[in-house]
Motif scaffolding. Structure first.
Motif, PDB file in Angstrom:
ATOM      1  N   ALA A 194      42.760  30.003  43.975  1.00 25.09           N
ATOM      2  CA  ALA A 194      42.694  30.984  45.290  1.00 25.09           C
ATOM      3  C   ALA A 194      44.007  32.226  44.068  1.00 25.09           C
ATOM      4  N   THR A 195      45.076  31.228  44.154  1.00 25.68           N
ATOM      5  CA  THR A 195      45.976  32.450  43.229  1.00 25.68           C
ATOM      6  C   THR A 195      45.138  32.826  41.770  1.00 25.68           C
ATOM      7  N   ALA A 196      44.400  32.193  41.165  1.00 27.86           N
ATOM      8  CA  ALA A 196      44.357  32.366  40.132  1.00 27.86           C
ATOM      9  C   ALA A 196      43.144  34.149  40.051  1.00 27.86           C
ATOM     10  N   ILE A 197      42.300  33.815  40.906  1.00 26.07           N
ATOM     11  CA  ILE A 197      41.677  34.417  41.139  1.00 26.07           C
ATOM     12  C   ILE A 197      41.675  36.067  42.005  1.00 26.07           C
ATOM     13  N   GLY A 198      43.091  35.833  43.070  1.00 24.84           N
ATOM     14  CA  GLY A 198      44.071  36.961  43.089  1.00 24.84           C
ATOM     15  C   GLY A 198      44.460  37.298  41.912  1.00 24.84           C
TER      16      GLY A 198
END
Length: 442
Positions: free
Chosen positions: A195-199
């Protein structure tokens, strides 16, 4: 130009709201990760992400080095009346520097991930969790640096709203994506990293919109001798954030030596709350910096003092808020970030309340580095950032538990902030008095 001629108060609060939103959501990234992982994996997950925390400080600080360093000089040149396009040499140099630093950081994390995380405090029992969290983040690791670069220049190019929107878009996805990937998809710590990477990718794509908008004046130019000036100007802001990583490493190692894994689990939430308080101070600095830099270039001392006054009021508010909340509700933090054991709930209040004694002065000391940079006093900013982030704090972290006992470790940051604040106030008074003639030296 609005920054040179508009009313200071509405301009300041316009920039503060944008900068606060950016800083708030950026800190939410790591806070939500820790909270979700702590609830899913327990104290081990919280402790594992405490070992990853210095990586965030390093990559964000590298972005601030080129983003703040370049954008301060960009605005000062434009405010001086020499904004004929030559200020874009600073943007070009900052962009080149960002690409180089991002490439080096990327190579480092791919080649030395295990040793790096171990050095940061992830022992054998935590290393596997930390590496699983990093697995989806590694492919997009440079974006966290580039996002800091773009946000700095967007604020100084008259588009703070888009910088906020970009971080908001990525942050909202991260919040909901964290929950979805960690729990319904049962991905655990890997889902938080995903989720952090996509954000971060979403934030990067939104900020690129600026370059096709009418507000954009940023252009790549032939490079002059600008990289050194950017590095000198941006070093202190860079070091403020990288120092958080250094201090986290020192704390992690000292905690495991003197206090054990339960104290390490408590320190995980402390890092997140301290980061939140620090980001509030960043927002004040980032809101003030474009206004102060441009008016410094135009030698408009009165407008600088007005901005400084508003900034100090805001800093005082954040100081009171974070100190009061930490003293009143210490175990509230713990329950957010993990499913605690009785042993952790027993030791957490004293630890958090002691560490929180640093919060009354933390926002002032961090804001001062932005202020000194904006009025072209990098030496003062250097003293504050290095004393606070390495020299004074490092000595105290290493010495206090050996001299006064293990629990004295938590006094290291309150004492550091007090000593640094004495210098900060004296230097701020000194340099603010000399503002009327300062712009002549540009």
């Amino acid at each position: 130009m609005e920054l040179l001629n508009g009313k200071i108060k509405p301009i300041y609060f316009k920039y503060l709201s944008a900068s606060f939103g950016t800083a708030l959501i950026a800190s939410v990234y790591s806070i939500v990760d820790v909270a979700m992982v702590g609830q899913y994996q327990g104290p081990e997950g919280t402790a594992a992400l405490a070992g990853v925390a210095p990586l965030w400080n390093i990559i964000y600080s590298l972005g601030l080095l080129v983003g703040i360093g370049g954008s301060v000089l960009f605005s000062a040149r434009r405010g001086s009346g020499r904004g004929d396009g030559s200020e874009n040499q600073y943007f070009t140099a900052a962009a080149i520097g960002a690409v180089i630093l991002a490439a080096l950081a990327w190579a480092g994390i791919w080649c030395f991930e295990g040793p790096i995380l171990t050095f940061f405090g992830a022992d054998e029992s935590l290393l596997a969790l930390a590496q699983r969290y990093m697995q989806p983040i590694k492919p997009v690791f440079p974006l966290f640096l580039l996002n800091q670069l773009l946000a700095g220049f967007l604020r100084n190019d008259g588009n703070p709203g888009l910088a906020t929107m970009s971080v908001l878009a990525g942050g909202i996805f991260n919040v909901f994506g964290d929950y979805f990937f960690v729990f319904p998809c049962d991905m655990g710590v890997y889902g938080a990293g995903l989720a952090t990477a996509i954000g971060s990718g979403i934030s990067f794509l939104v900020m690129l919109i600026h370059f096709v908008s009418r507000k954009n004046t940023l252009r790549l130019e032939r490079l002059g001798e600008k990289l050194r000036a950017i590095s000198v100007t941006g070093f202190s802001t860079f070091f403020v954030d990288v120092a958080m990583g250094i201090l986290t490493v020192l704390f992690n190692r000292q905690i495991m030596r003197w206090l054990g894994s339960d104290a390490m689990a408590v320190y995980g939430p402390i890092i997140q709350i301290s980061t939140f308080a620090q980001c509030c101070a960043y927002s004040v600095g980032q809101a003030s910096q474009p206004i102060i830099s441009m008016n410094y270039g135009a030698a408009k001392a009165g407008r600088i003092r007005q901005t400084l006054r508003l900034a100090l009021y805001t800093v005082a508010f954040f100081s009171i808020f974070w100190t009061a909340l930490s003293l009143a509700c210490p175990n509230f933090y713990i329950r957010i970030f993990m499913s605690p054991t009785p042993a952790i709930l027993a030791i957490a209040p004293a630890i958090i309340r002691t560490y929180a004694l640093s919060f009354p002065l933390l926002p002032l000391n961090i804001f001062s580095t932005y202020y000194f940079q904006a009025i072209m006093k990098p030496g003062a900013a250097f003293v504050v950032s290095v004393a606070r982030g390495l020299v004074v704090s490092g000595v105290l972290i290493l010495a206090l538990p050996a001299v006064l006992g293990a629990n004295a470790l938590w006094l290291a940051m309150p004492i550091t902030e007090l000593l640094v604040a004495i210098y900060t106030v004296a230097a701020m008074k000194k340099y603010t008095k000399t503002l009327p003639a300062a712009g002549d030296r540009l």
